[in-house]
Design an enzyme around this catalytic site. Structure first.
Site, PDB file in Angstrom:
ATOM      1  N   HIS A  53      -7.326  12.135   5.349  1.00 43.94           N
ATOM      2  CA  HIS A  53      -6.761  11.997   6.765  1.00 43.94           C
ATOM      3  C   HIS A  53      -5.978  12.927   7.209  1.00 43.94           C
ATOM      4  O   HIS A  53      -5.038  13.340   6.190  1.00 43.94           O
ATOM      5  CB  HIS A  53      -6.354  10.461   6.788  1.00 43.94           C
ATOM      6  CG  HIS A  53      -5.032  10.142   6.156  1.00 43.94           C
ATOM      7  ND1 HIS A  53      -3.936  10.171   6.795  1.00 43.94           N
ATOM      8  CD2 HIS A  53      -4.999   9.429   5.056  1.00 43.94           C
ATOM      9  CE1 HIS A  53      -3.196   9.805   5.976  1.00 43.94           C
ATOM     10  NE2 HIS A  53      -3.574   9.272   4.733  1.00 43.94           N
TER      11      HIS A  53
ATOM     12  N   ASP B  30       0.782  12.811   1.777  1.00 41.82           N
ATOM     13  CA  ASP B  30       0.092  11.711   2.482  1.00 41.82           C
ATOM     14  C   ASP B  30      -0.186  12.045   4.046  1.00 41.82           C
ATOM     15  O   ASP B  30       0.596  11.712   4.831  1.00 41.82           O
ATOM     16  CB  ASP B  30       0.835  10.342   2.699  1.00 41.82           C
ATOM     17  CG  ASP B  30       0.055   9.439   3.260  1.00 41.82           C
ATOM     18  OD1 ASP B  30      -1.382   9.229   3.377  1.00 41.82           O
ATOM     19  OD2 ASP B  30       0.686   8.238   3.629  1.00 41.82           O
TER      20      ASP B  30
ATOM     21  N   GLU C 256      -5.678   7.391  10.372  1.00 40.63           N
ATOM     22  CA  GLU C 256      -5.735   6.340   9.409  1.00 40.63           C
ATOM     23  C   GLU C 256      -4.526   5.442   9.035  1.00 40.63           C
ATOM     24  O   GLU C 256      -4.603   4.306   8.977  1.00 40.63           O
ATOM     25  CB  GLU C 256      -5.752   7.235   7.968  1.00 40.63           C
ATOM     26  CG  GLU C 256      -6.025   6.503   6.576  1.00 40.63           C
ATOM     27  CD  GLU C 256      -4.851   6.129   6.005  1.00 40.63           C
ATOM     28  OE1 GLU C 256      -5.173   5.140   4.856  1.00 40.63           O
ATOM     29  OE2 GLU C 256      -3.941   6.325   6.271  1.00 40.63           O
ATOM     30  N   GLU C 257      -3.383   6.192   9.574  1.00 37.75           N
ATOM     31  CA  GLU C 257      -2.129   5.364   9.387  1.00 37.75           C
ATOM     32  C   GLU C 257      -1.989   3.937  10.480  1.00 37.75           C
ATOM     33  O   GLU C 257      -1.409   3.075  10.388  1.00 37.75           O
ATOM     34  CB  GLU C 257      -1.020   6.264   9.782  1.00 37.75           C
ATOM     35  CG  GLU C 257      -1.008   7.391   8.742  1.00 37.75           C
ATOM     36  CD  GLU C 257      -0.649   6.816   7.226  1.00 37.75           C
ATOM     37  OE1 GLU C 257      -0.352   5.736   6.971  1.00 37.75           O
ATOM     38  OE2 GLU C 257      -0.286   7.787   6.450  1.00 37.75           O
TER      39      GLU C 257
ATOM     40  N   ASP D  53      -6.648  10.685  -0.764  1.00 36.61           N
ATOM     41  CA  ASP D  53      -5.735  10.300   0.086  1.00 36.61           C
ATOM     42  C   ASP D  53      -4.457  10.192  -0.922  1.00 36.61           C
ATOM     43  O   ASP D  53      -4.375   9.204  -1.546  1.00 36.61           O
ATOM     44  CB  ASP D  53      -5.764   8.989   0.761  1.00 36.61           C
ATOM     45  CG  ASP D  53      -4.736   8.437   1.742  1.00 36.61           C
ATOM     46  OD1 ASP D  53      -3.875   9.286   1.992  1.00 36.61           O
ATOM     47  OD2 ASP D  53      -4.699   7.303   2.527  1.00 36.61           O
TER      48      ASP D  53
ATOM     49  N   HIS E 164       5.869   7.959   3.497  1.00 39.38           N
ATOM     50  CA  HIS E 164       6.019   7.612   4.673  1.00 39.38           C
ATOM     51  C   HIS E 164       7.398   7.855   5.030  1.00 39.38           C
ATOM     52  O   HIS E 164       7.909   7.150   6.022  1.00 39.38           O
ATOM     53  CB  HIS E 164       5.630   6.109   4.945  1.00 39.38           C
ATOM     54  CG  HIS E 164       4.120   5.957   5.035  1.00 39.38           C
ATOM     55  ND1 HIS E 164       3.535   4.447   5.364  1.00 39.38           N
ATOM     56  CD2 HIS E 164       3.030   6.628   4.848  1.00 39.38           C
ATOM     57  CE1 HIS E 164       2.297   4.534   5.123  1.00 39.38           C
ATOM     58  NE2 HIS E 164       2.069   5.756   5.039  1.00 39.38           N
TER      59      HIS E 164
HETATM   60  N1  PHE Z   1      -3.600   5.039   2.471  1.00 36.04           N
HETATM   61  C1  PHE Z   1      -2.346   4.946   2.369  1.00 36.04           C
HETATM   62  C2  PHE Z   1      -1.364   5.631   3.266  1.00 36.04           C
HETATM   63  O1  PHE Z   1      -1.970   6.428   3.709  1.00 36.04           O
HETATM   64  C3  PHE Z   1      -2.066   5.314   0.896  1.00 36.04           C
HETATM   65  C4  PHE Z   1      -2.710   4.839  -0.050  1.00 36.04           C
HETATM   66  C5  PHE Z   1      -4.044   5.933  -0.435  1.00 36.04           C
HETATM   67  C6  PHE Z   1      -2.774   3.513  -0.803  1.00 36.04           C
HETATM   68  C7  PHE Z   1      -4.833   5.251  -1.347  1.00 36.04           C
HETATM   69  C8  PHE Z   1      -3.543   3.060  -1.734  1.00 36.04           C
HETATM   70  C9  PHE Z   1      -4.648   3.937  -2.343  1.00 36.04           C
HETATM   71  O2  PHE Z   1      -0.514   5.175   3.655  1.00 36.04           O
HETATM   72 ZN    ZN Z   2       0.206   7.007   4.881  1.00 37.57          ZN
HETATM   73 ZN    ZN Z   3      -2.655   8.310   3.247  1.00 40.14          ZN
END
Ligand code: PHE
Ligand code: ZN
Ligand code: ZN
Length: 504
Positions: A264, A276, A308-309, A337, A435
């Protein structure tokens, strides 16, 4: 035998003098191999890409790559240009979609009886500034009748549980509350989302989350006859946002046996999102660039997802708008991710369900095994991570596409066992900047980044060459019947910060 010799000669000529080879053989490219593609993935290349994304974010005062931001749009345009610069190896497109996003949000003040107290802002909260008595809402505030008339003009105090946060805020709004506080029904603080507005039950009011301890303390004091006045002053900016997925599919290779992979492109509001998921974005981009030097047998689609977020918006949009025949062409999907976490683990999605009892469609176990073998041959330990719906593989699983991928960890605290297996620090978050504003280039672990970047290369080279040993797609698989319920199900997690935003 003869063809092997000829191929070897061509490869030697190509590596001796690429320019000469091009002149002699036109568009000749060697068939991709795992070793060659892995060798093309370097720390330098990965770091340069990550720095580019940080530069986009830091060029603007908000220092974020949230959807709708200048830096997110810069990210999208850069990816498109990078992929288009590969001499037509890919069909590149932007896929536009629209959503409502909270592009700024802050608590200016939260005070109870004149003293500052700890609260967090719900996503999609309204702006508001109120100083008024707290009024306890009956039960869990999931019915209009739970809201006494005295809520009007005052601050509704509501327990978490039984229904969406958004319903509580909307009912408080309809009851005329000036603001709402939702207190936890389990130990600790929490945060979450009210969900994309509007809701039929009413307009959201300014809404914050507080701990169970704080909330039940207020409820008891009020039951004892106390009058408690609070101040809630929050500013949010909620706008319609236009954003884009970036899609790149190889022109070459068998389109009926395609590998899809994704990462993402967006961050949360709080920071630039370089681990992230700048790490996954750059990881798959570097592999896409390297792949363009080679011949392949099976087509590959790279998906760079937006939103995604806010709840897997881009990957969901992609999957939901894919014609059935194209869905059937995808043999499998690999997700990346967060692959450079500073206090990393080497985790692989639990495709066979052996660790978490949630397996993916047939083929997911093969992806997991492939990646396990990769880490083993790299001399590294590995562990499993659950298909818990927290990243962009979710929509692919929902339509029966086998999935896999790697992950180096988010907010979870490293255990002693993980520290023994992977090094790093037990008792500290796998990504202490998850985050947060500090998720920048300095947050990356380059060893993990390189190792997982090469894992992407190994997988792409392998499946772009052959699906041998991989089960045929069962394209009659019905859409999973309860994806929505799964997305909002929080029974498996009590985490404070997550990407699949908590709705209840
Ligand atoms: N997708 C979550 C995020 O963007 C982080 C995450 C990734 C959690 C993969 C679990 C597995 O904040
Ligand atoms: Zn995230
Ligand atoms: Zn993420």
């Amino acid at each position: 035998m003869r063809s092997t010799i000829v191929l070897g000669t061509l490869a030697a000529a190509a590596s001796a003098s690429p320019a000469l080879a091009r002149r002699q053989y036109g568009t000749y490219k060697p068939l991709v191999t795992s070793e060659a593609l892995q060798a093309d993935i370097t720390k330098e290349g990965l770091l340069e890409g990550a720095q580019t994304l940080e530069d986009f974010a830091y060029a603007y005062p908000r220092r974020t790559r949230i959807i709708g931001s200048e830096a997110h749009n810069d990210t999208v345009n850069w990816l498109k240009e990078e992929l288009e610069a590969l001499d037509g190896y890919y069909d590149v497109s932007l896929q536009n979609f629209f959503t409502v996003a909270m592009i700024t949000g802050q608590i200016n003040a939260f005070k109870v009886s004149g003293s500052n107290a700890s609260a967090s802002l719900f996503e999609y909260s309204a702006s508001g500034n109120a100083t008024a008595p707290l009024v306890v809402v009956a039960n869990r505030g999931c019915n209009a009748t739970d809201y006494p008339a005295t809520v009007s003009g005052n601050i509704a105090l509501i327990s978490r549980g039984s229904c969406d946060f958004g319903l509580k805020s909307a009912l408080a709004g309809t009851a005329g509350a000036a603001a709402a506080i939702i207190y936890n029904n389990a130990a600790g603080e929490f945060n979450g989302t009210l969900g994309v507005p509007p809701r039929p039950e009413g307009n959201y009011v300014a809404t914050v989350a507080i701990s169970q301890q704080l909330g039940t303390g207020f409820v008891q004091a009020i039951a004892g006859g106390a009058n408690i006045t609070a101040t809630i002053d929050v500013t949010t900016d909620i706008q319609n946002v236009s954003t884009y997925n970036v899609l790149a599919t190889t022109k070459g290779g068998d389109q009926n046996n395609k590998l899809a992979l994704g990462a993402h492109t967006d961050s949360v509001l709080a920071g630039p999102g370089i681990n992230d998921d700048g790490s996954g974005t750059v990881g798959i981009l570097e592999v896409a660039k390297a792949l363009s030097k080679y011949e392949i047998k099976n087509a590959v689609t790279f998906g760079f997802w937006a939103g995604e977020e806010e709840g897997l918006l881009g990957s969901t949009y992609y999957v939901e708008h894919l014609p059935a025949n194209e869905t059937a062409q995808i043999r499998g999907y690999l997700n990346f991710d967060m692959i450079a976490s500073p206090n990393y683990i080497h985790a692989i999605y639990d495709g066979d369900g052996s660790a978490f009892n949630v397996s993916g469609p047939p083929g997911s176990a093969q992806f997991e095994k492939f990646l396990e073998d990769y880490f083993t041959s790299a001399g590294e330990n590995f562990t499993a991570t659950a298909f818990d719906g927290r990243s962009d593989y979710g929509p692919f699983l929902d339509v029966g596409i086998p999935s896999g991928g790697t992950f180096t960890g988010a907010e979870e605290i490293k255990t002693e066992a993980e520290a023994a297996a992977f090094g790093g620090e037990a008792g500290v978050a796998l990504d202490k900047c998850y985050h947060a504003a500090c998720d920048n280039v300095a947050n990356l672990d380059l060893d993990a980044f390189e190792l997982h970047g090469k894992a992407i290369a190994a997988a792409v080279a392998t499946y772009a060459t052959s699906w041998e040993g991989f089960p045929a797609r069962n394209t009659t698989v019905a859409r999973r019947s309860v994806p929505r319920a799964r997305r909002t199900n929080e029974s498996r997690h009590h985490r404070s910060r997550r990407s699949q935003p908590l709705k209840k």
